[in-house]
Scaffold this active site. Structure first.
Site, short mmCIF file in Angstrom:
data_model
loop_
_atom_site.label_atom_id
_atom_site.label_comp_id
_atom_site.label_asym_id
_atom_site.label_seq_id
_atom_site.Cartn_x
_atom_site.Cartn_y
_atom_site.Cartn_z
CE LYS A 69 -0.38 -12.72 -23.58
NZ LYS A 69 0.69 -11.97 -22.89
CG ASP A 109 -1.63 -9.17 -22.84
OD1 ASP A 109 -0.42 -9.18 -22.57
OD2 ASP A 109 -2.06 -8.76 -23.94
P1 NDP Z 1 -4.21 -2.36 -21.16
O1 NDP Z 1 -5.43 -2.98 -21.71
O2 NDP Z 1 -4.18 -1.97 -19.73
O3 NDP Z 1 -3.81 -1.08 -22.00
C1 NDP Z 1 -3.57 -1.17 -23.36
C2 NDP Z 1 -3.26 0.22 -23.89
O4 NDP Z 1 -2.79 0.10 -25.24
C3 NDP Z 1 -4.48 1.11 -23.95
O5 NDP Z 1 -4.10 2.43 -23.80
C4 NDP Z 1 -5.01 0.82 -25.35
O6 NDP Z 1 -5.82 1.85 -25.89
C5 NDP Z 1 -3.72 0.71 -26.13
N1 NDP Z 1 -3.94 -0.15 -27.31
C6 NDP Z 1 -4.36 -1.42 -27.31
N2 NDP Z 1 -4.50 -1.87 -28.56
C7 NDP Z 1 -4.14 -0.84 -29.36
C8 NDP Z 1 -4.07 -0.68 -30.75
N3 NDP Z 1 -4.40 -1.68 -31.59
N4 NDP Z 1 -3.63 0.52 -31.23
C9 NDP Z 1 -3.31 1.54 -30.39
N5 NDP Z 1 -3.37 1.43 -29.05
C10 NDP Z 1 -3.78 0.28 -28.55
O7 NDP Z 1 -3.04 -3.40 -21.49
P2 NDP Z 1 -1.58 -3.48 -20.86
O8 NDP Z 1 -1.08 -2.15 -20.47
O9 NDP Z 1 -1.59 -4.57 -19.85
O10 NDP Z 1 -0.75 -4.04 -22.10
C11 NDP Z 1 -0.04 -3.19 -23.00
C12 NDP Z 1 1.03 -3.99 -23.72
O11 NDP Z 1 1.94 -4.53 -22.76
C13 NDP Z 1 0.54 -5.20 -24.53
O12 NDP Z 1 1.38 -5.36 -25.64
C14 NDP Z 1 0.75 -6.36 -23.56
O13 NDP Z 1 0.87 -7.58 -24.25
C15 NDP Z 1 2.06 -5.94 -22.92
N6 NDP Z 1 2.39 -6.54 -21.63
C16 NDP Z 1 1.53 -6.47 -20.58
C17 NDP Z 1 1.89 -7.00 -19.36
C18 NDP Z 1 1.04 -6.89 -18.15
O14 NDP Z 1 1.46 -7.32 -17.09
N7 NDP Z 1 -0.15 -6.29 -18.22
C19 NDP Z 1 3.17 -7.71 -19.19
C20 NDP Z 1 4.02 -7.66 -20.35
C21 NDP Z 1 3.63 -7.10 -21.52
P3 NDP Z 1 -7.41 1.64 -25.95
O15 NDP Z 1 -7.89 1.81 -24.56
O16 NDP Z 1 -7.88 2.69 -26.90
O17 NDP Z 1 -7.64 0.26 -26.49
O1 2IT Z 2 2.92 -10.48 -21.70
C1 2IT Z 2 3.05 -10.73 -20.49
O2 2IT Z 2 4.14 -11.05 -20.00
C2 2IT Z 2 1.87 -10.61 -19.63
N1 2IT Z 2 0.82 -10.21 -20.11
C3 2IT Z 2 1.94 -11.03 -18.19
C4 2IT Z 2 1.84 -12.51 -18.06
C5 2IT Z 2 1.74 -13.03 -16.66
O3 2IT Z 2 1.52 -14.26 -16.54
O4 2IT Z 2 1.88 -12.29 -15.70
#
Ligand code: NDP
Ligand code: 2IT
Length: 448
Positions: free
Chosen positions: A126, A166
């Site tokens: 990561k 992420d």
């Molecule tokens: P994005 O940046 O697209 O979206 C994040 C969302 O979460 C936004 O709505 C953001 O709000 C909110 N957020 C972030 N930090 C906080 C906080 N401290 N308190 C409240 N809300 C918060 O990220 P993703 O959708 O990609 O990721 C979301 C989660 O999913 C994370 O935990 C990530 O690690 C996990 N994840 C993502 C994957 C991927 O493929 N993208 C795969 C697996 C897991 P704001 O805009 O106000 O910051």
């Molecule tokens: O937390 C996760 O699994 C991710 N943000 C996606 C990682 C990836 O390599 O696609």
């Protein structure tokens, strides 16, 4: 034999007491795998726990860049290369002001077991930065990404370490990062996943985490004859994962009633339909505005400043899709009091240990992040396969593979939970199944 896990955890707490999120993730995994590692002396003999808790390599660097006013800005850059026993390091990059080494160690540690569960040959890693993309122009984001990659490029590669997105890293950032990598290395290779569809990306990667979380939840529900259809769903976040979780819920005939961002939550008792979702996608991905605007556009919806979705409304299913520790014990209780029977974590470690304990005590379906949200990285693995073969699969083909992988992860976690005496406990099952494959691969490969 007894005591190996407590001894290792005790030492870790002394050594890195300030890395709270990492300690939290480590304690959960170690407590789950106790039944395995204390049954077979080989794990202690080869000090597998100490080795699995120590990243193989941590890269930390300075990221200097210039903002639009010509001022010099400096951020921290990181890549934690946690474990390469079963494949090249693989995992996302997070750009958020809260990023520090402890947060990235927790994410890299979780990633290692998640990737193992997918059944694909990917190690765990990561990275990211404390850079905050909010309020920055496209040019500023580009200059930051170019500077970040100007150091990272020498450490990564299609067969070494393959980053992805992420929080704060989506299609725009991956594009700028890829462009700079190619320019510096003069190699066109699948070094990043989540790429644009015109230049090596995979169909469904964008949708994969959200879709996969719903597929996983559906598998849990099916074990007791339940389905998504007609259920009310509370979702947090409004980014990549949340958006595509909503899309799949709509397709499955469920009613999504909440979404949020770091400022607050919207509640729409009418449900978020496809047209409203298209509005949210434009709002978040193009205009880069706040979820609050939803309630201004759709007058029957309510906005709650500073509130999380949990307990705001009745919902049988909850999908936390924002960030770590966003569901605490009080939230967990509020969810269950409001009729929740199923929680699947789209985010990484969104539930605190007390919340997890409560869900398990209440015997609701609880899908931990490393199993429930593994569809994103699994589809990254499929993107890597397509890049290696210089082929592109159809949408249907990738989605079918993703669905099968999620069904398999559910089965692996369920079976391991049963095998080790805690049927229905997907936390234990996912940790044991994910760990066992990595530990045995490390044993095969000697002391490295
Ligand atoms: P994005 O940046 O697209 O979206 C994040 C969302 O979460 C936004 O709505 C953001 O709000 C909110 N957020 C972030 N930090 C906080 C906080 N401290 N308190 C409240 N809300 C918060 O990220 P993703 O959708 O990609 O990721 C979301 C989660 O999913 C994370 O935990 C990530 O690690 C996990 N994840 C993502 C994957 C991927 O493929 N993208 C795969 C697996 C897991 P704001 O805009 O106000 O910051
Ligand atoms: O937390 C996760 O699994 C991710 N943000 C996606 C990682 C990836 O390599 O696609």
């Amino acid at each position: 034999m007894a005591g190996y896990v407590s001894e290792v955890l005790g030492n870790l707490e002394k050594k890195v007491y300030w890395e709270k999120e990492f300690l939290q993730a480590a304690a959960e995994v170690l407590n789950s795998i106790k039944v395995l590692v204390e049954k077979d002396s080989k794990y202690k003999e080869h000090r597998i726990l100490e080795r699995v808790l120590e990243p193989e390599r941590v890269i930390m660097f300075r990221v200097p860049w210039q903002d639009d006013n010509g001022n010099v800005q400096v951020n921290k850059g990181f890549r934690v290369e946690f474990n390469s026993a079963i494949g090249p390091y693989k995992g996302g990059l997070r750009f958020h002001p809260t990023v520090n080494l402890g947060v990235l160690k927790f994410l890299g540690f979780e990633q290692m077991f998640k990737n193992s569960l997918t059944g694909l040959p990917m190690g765990g890693g990561k990275g990211g930065s404390d850079f905050d993309p909010k309020g920055k122009t496209d040019n500023e984001v580009m200059r930051f990404c170019q500077s970040f990659m100007s150091e990272l490029f020498r450490h990564i590669g299609a067969n070494t370490d393959v980053p992805a997105g992420d929080i704060g890293v989506g299609g725009r950032e991956i594009g700028y990062l890829f462009g700079q990598y190619k320019r510096l290395k003069n190699i066109y290779e699948g070094v990043l996943t989540g790429k644009g569809l015109n230049w090596g990306g995979s169909l469904i990667r964008c949708e994969a985490t959200g879709y996969g979380t719903v597929y996983f939840a559906e598998e849990m529900l099916k074990t007791k004859g339940e389905l998504f259809k007609h259920k009310r769903v509370a979702i947090s976040g409004s980014g990549n994962v949340a958006q595509y979780a909503v899309e799949k819920c709509i397709e499955y005939g469920a009613k999504v009633v909440t979404l949020s961002d770091s400022n607050g939550t919207i509640l729409d008792e009418d449900g978020i339909d496809s047209e409203k979702l298209a509005y949210i996608m434009d709002l978040k991905n193009c205009k880069r505005c706040r979820i609050k605007d939803y309630a201004a556009k759709y007058k029957r919806a309510k906005y709650f400043e500073g509130k999380k979705p949990w307990g705001l409304a009745e919902a049988e299913i909850a999908l936390p899709c924002a960030t770590q520790n966003e569901v605490d014990h009080k939230d967990a209780k509020a969810l269950v009091d409001n009729g929740c029977i199923c929680v699947a974590e789209g985010a990484n470690m969104p539930s605190t240990p007390e919340a997890v304990e409560y869900f398990i005590k209440k015997k609701i379906f609880f899908g931990p992040g490393k199993a429930a949200n593994a569809g994103g990285v699994a589809t990254s693995g499929l993107e890597m396969s397509q890049n290696s073969m210089r082929l592109a699969w159809s949408r249907e083909e990738v989605d079918n593979k993703l669905h099968t992988i999620m069904i398999n992860i559910h089965k692996a976690a369920k079976d391991a939970a049963e095998e080790f005496g805690t049927p229905g406990n997907y936390v234990n099952g996912a940790n044991i199944a994910g760990f066992r494959k990595i530990a045995d691969s490390m044993l095969d490969q000697g002391l490295v």
